[in-house]
Write a protein that holds these residues in place. Structure first.
Motif, PDB file in Angstrom:
ATOM      1  N   CYS A  54       0.844  -1.210   0.000  1.00 31.32           N
ATOM      2  CA  CYS A  54       0.000   0.000   0.000  1.00 31.32           C
ATOM      3  C   CYS A  54       0.875   1.254   0.000  1.00 31.32           C
ATOM      4  O   CYS A  54       0.585   2.221  -0.705  1.00 31.32           O
ATOM      5  CB  CYS A  54      -0.904   0.031   1.232  1.00 31.32           C
ATOM      6  SG  CYS A  54      -2.300  -1.069   1.116  1.00 31.32           S
ATOM      7  N   ALA A  61       3.331   8.576   0.021  1.00 30.52           N
ATOM      8  CA  ALA A  61       2.853   9.944   0.236  1.00 30.52           C
ATOM      9  C   ALA A  61       1.480   9.986   0.896  1.00 30.52           C
ATOM     10  O   ALA A  61       1.041  11.041   1.319  1.00 30.52           O
ATOM     11  CB  ALA A  61       2.799  10.686  -1.094  1.00 30.52           C
ATOM     12  N   SER A  62       0.788   8.835   0.946  1.00 32.05           N
ATOM     13  CA  SER A  62      -0.502   8.776   1.628  1.00 32.05           C
ATOM     14  C   SER A  62      -0.495   7.576   2.561  1.00 32.05           C
ATOM     15  O   SER A  62      -0.008   6.514   2.187  1.00 32.05           O
ATOM     16  CB  SER A  62      -1.640   8.618   0.622  1.00 32.05           C
ATOM     17  OG  SER A  62      -1.850   9.824  -0.063  1.00 32.05           O
ATOM     18  N   SER A  63      -1.061   7.786   3.745  1.00 32.85           N
ATOM     19  CA  SER A  63      -0.985   6.697   4.720  1.00 32.85           C
ATOM     20  C   SER A  63      -2.172   5.748   4.614  1.00 32.85           C
ATOM     21  O   SER A  63      -2.143   4.671   5.178  1.00 32.85           O
ATOM     22  CB  SER A  63      -0.923   7.273   6.138  1.00 32.85           C
ATOM     23  OG  SER A  63      -2.014   8.154   6.311  1.00 32.85           O
ATOM     24  N   SER A  64      -3.226   6.131   3.891  1.00 35.73           N
ATOM     25  CA  SER A  64      -4.399   5.260   3.814  1.00 35.73           C
ATOM     26  C   SER A  64      -4.802   5.028   2.362  1.00 35.73           C
ATOM     27  O   SER A  64      -4.432   5.805   1.476  1.00 35.73           O
ATOM     28  CB  SER A  64      -5.570   5.891   4.579  1.00 35.73           C
ATOM     29  OG  SER A  64      -5.905   7.132   3.996  1.00 35.73           O
ATOM     30  N   VAL A  65      -5.538   3.945   2.177  1.00 35.25           N
ATOM     31  CA  VAL A  65      -6.081   3.658   0.836  1.00 35.25           C
ATOM     32  C   VAL A  65      -7.549   3.280   0.995  1.00 35.25           C
ATOM     33  O   VAL A  65      -7.988   2.893   2.080  1.00 35.25           O
ATOM     34  CB  VAL A  65      -5.350   2.484   0.131  1.00 35.25           C
ATOM     35  CG1 VAL A  65      -3.964   2.864  -0.277  1.00 35.25           C
ATOM     36  CG2 VAL A  65      -5.355   1.239   0.993  1.00 35.25           C
TER      37      VAL A  65
END
Lengths: 324, 175
Positions: A54, A61-65
């Motif tokens: 992920c 650059a993003s911690s969630s999906v």
């Protein structure tokens, strides 16, 4: 020896081609080849691998999906690991690999194997394009000639969507591909299509076209399988003592064949068809083992269709009378 | 296995709570601190915000990151601190989806902070319901590109200032 015979085994037939990884874990746990702790460790390692995947997907650059993205990434990971595990001799070996090799290492091995399989499948696809049929059949043309399937080789995302088939397949095979996904599915489909093309190439495009016009004057709009109709009619030609290469039968042939087959039971009909198919392959001088075995694999479905057609007095819909 | 998972979950919760409480080190100079109970609630709110927005996050850190972006806002005080951070969490995950994941965490937080401190004037309702909505709409409809979003935030702030000036002069003229 005693130790070997006492070994608990996994029923390979219960492992699905699509969800091999999860099925293997479940079976191994049920057979006590994995204990609770080992299972939890493998699951945690899988979660860690998913977290890394992920992060890479988001380029850190993003911690969630989104949940569906995470699910898709998980499927892709499981597919790639399964791709390697399936290559091991037995499911028990696969469990040993899960226990003694890190999941990230199994994933790497799976990726390497996928890379090689992708290249060989693309080569097979190019060979299939070389022996494609000259036919106006719409579904065949959109799938084979107009890039419906070919686009797979441009769009396949081995890293994040290894389990997906980013292409459009409208043409149905005589032996449909079930229980597979991703590159596994495409490989199997292309292999079968290649054999169907090879067999149909033994007849002239004109003979095939005339034969299919006997099925329906707008046959190119129907979702039919060309190979299956050509094979059943060619077998019909053998049964009627006609030249199978011409694919020409008349209504009298069909009526006499109907009478002949209706006096037999199912097993006798199947036996007769099998012998006729063998004779057909001899007459057509089919020596390629792949084509030979594919024809025999497609036969049970044709046997069932012919048996039903004999009962319902509609043999002409399976063994075709070519249009004049 | 259930015990193992429970233990693991507890451990992760404890780690997340501790790391949030550690933020007090740099926020206390602004008169803002969180208790351990606030931190537990924020971790729970994060889980709930992720669930309600259909997202999954590995590892924590988002709460800390939001704190680090907003702790020096003139609109935060000890009274509304924990509640605002919880609301911002919900807005953050909601707009991650609404902006189609086109923005990184830092890009979105920068815009959120600029709008919160600017045109929204500390109002979470205006931030989530008006300003971010307008920016997301522009991005989705292709009116602007991702790189232009920061300048859009400036424009929104400018137009809010303009609205304020117009309202002020109208009021002044009426008097």
């Amino acid at each position: 020896m005693n130790e070997l015979s006492n070994k608990k085994t996994i029923d390979g037939s219960k492992l699905s081609g699509e969800h091999y990884f999860n099925d293997l874990l479940q079976q191994a746990w049920q057979q006590r080849l994995l204990d609770d702790q080992q299972l939890a460790e493998i699951q945690m390692a899988m979660l860690q691998l998913l977290a890394d995947q992920c992060a890479a997907y988001n380029r850190h650059a993003s911690s969630s999906v989104r949940t569906e993205v995470a699910e898709s990434l998980y499927e892709s990971l499981a597919f790639t690991i399964s791709f390697y595990l399936k290559s091991l001799p037995t499911p028990e070996d696969a469990v040993q690999a899960l226990l003694h090799t890190g999941l990230s290492e199994l994933y790497r091995k799976g990726q390497n194997r996928l890379k090689v399989r992708f290249q060989s499948t693309r080569h097979l696809w190019l060979l299939t394009l070389e022996n494609k049929l000259d036919t106006p059949h719409h579904a065949y043309k959109t799938t084979v000639c107009e890039g419906g399937l070919g686009i797979f080789f441009e769009n396949y995302d081995q890293r994040y969507q290894a389990h997906e088939n980013p292409c459009s397949i409208d043409y149905q095979l005589a032996c449909p591909v079930n229980g597979l996904m991703g590159l596994d599915f495409i490989r199997c489909y292309v292999e079968r299509l290649y054999q169907e093309n090879r067999f149909c190439q033994l007849f002239t495009p004109k003979a095939v076209h005339r034969l299919l016009l006997g099925y329906d004057k707008n046959y190119w709009l129907l979702l039919i399988n060309i190979f299956q109709l050509v094979l059943s009619s060619a077998v019909g030609c053998v049964l009627c003592g006609r030249d199978p290469r011409q694919l020409i039968l008349d209504k009298k042939d069909i009526i006499s064949l109907q009478q002949k087959l209706s006096q037999m039971d199912r097993v006798q009909v199947e036996m007769l068809l099998r012998n006729s198919a063998e004779a057909l392959l001899d007459q057509l001088q089919v020596t390629a083992a792949g084509t030979h075995s594919y024809v025999l694999a497609a036969l049970p479905e044709i046997e069932m269709l012919i048996n039903n057609a004999v009962v319902n007095d509609c043999l002409q819909s399976i063994i075709l009378v070519a249009a004049s | 296995m259930a015990d193992f998972n429970k233990y693991n979950h507890m451990l992760m919760l404890k780690q997340a709570v501790n790391s949030i409480v550690e933020c007090n080190e740099f926020t206390k100079n602004n008169g803002l601190t969180l208790t351990e109970q606030d931190a537990v609630q924020l971790v729970q709110m994060r889980t709930e915000a992720l669930r309600s927005n259909g997202r999954i996050e590995f590892g924590g850190g988002t709460v800390n990151r939001i704190i680090s972006y907003f702790f020096d806002s003139p609109y935060l005080n000890q009274e509304n601190y924990a509640g605002t951070i919880a609301e911002l969490l919900e807005i953050f995950y909601y707009y991650k989806n609404e902006l189609l994941d086109l923005l990184t965490d830092d890009e979105l937080l920068t815009i959120m902070r600029d709008l919160f401190n600017g045109s929204a004037q500390g109002s979470l309702a205006l931030l989530g319901g008006r300003d971010l909505y307008a920016a997301a709409e522009d991005l989705r409809k292709g009116r602007i590109k991702k790189e232009q979003l920061t300048s859009v935030a400036d424009e929104i702030n400018d137009s809010a200032a303009e609205d304020y000036r117009e309202a002020y002069w109208e009021e002044f003229e009426n008097e």
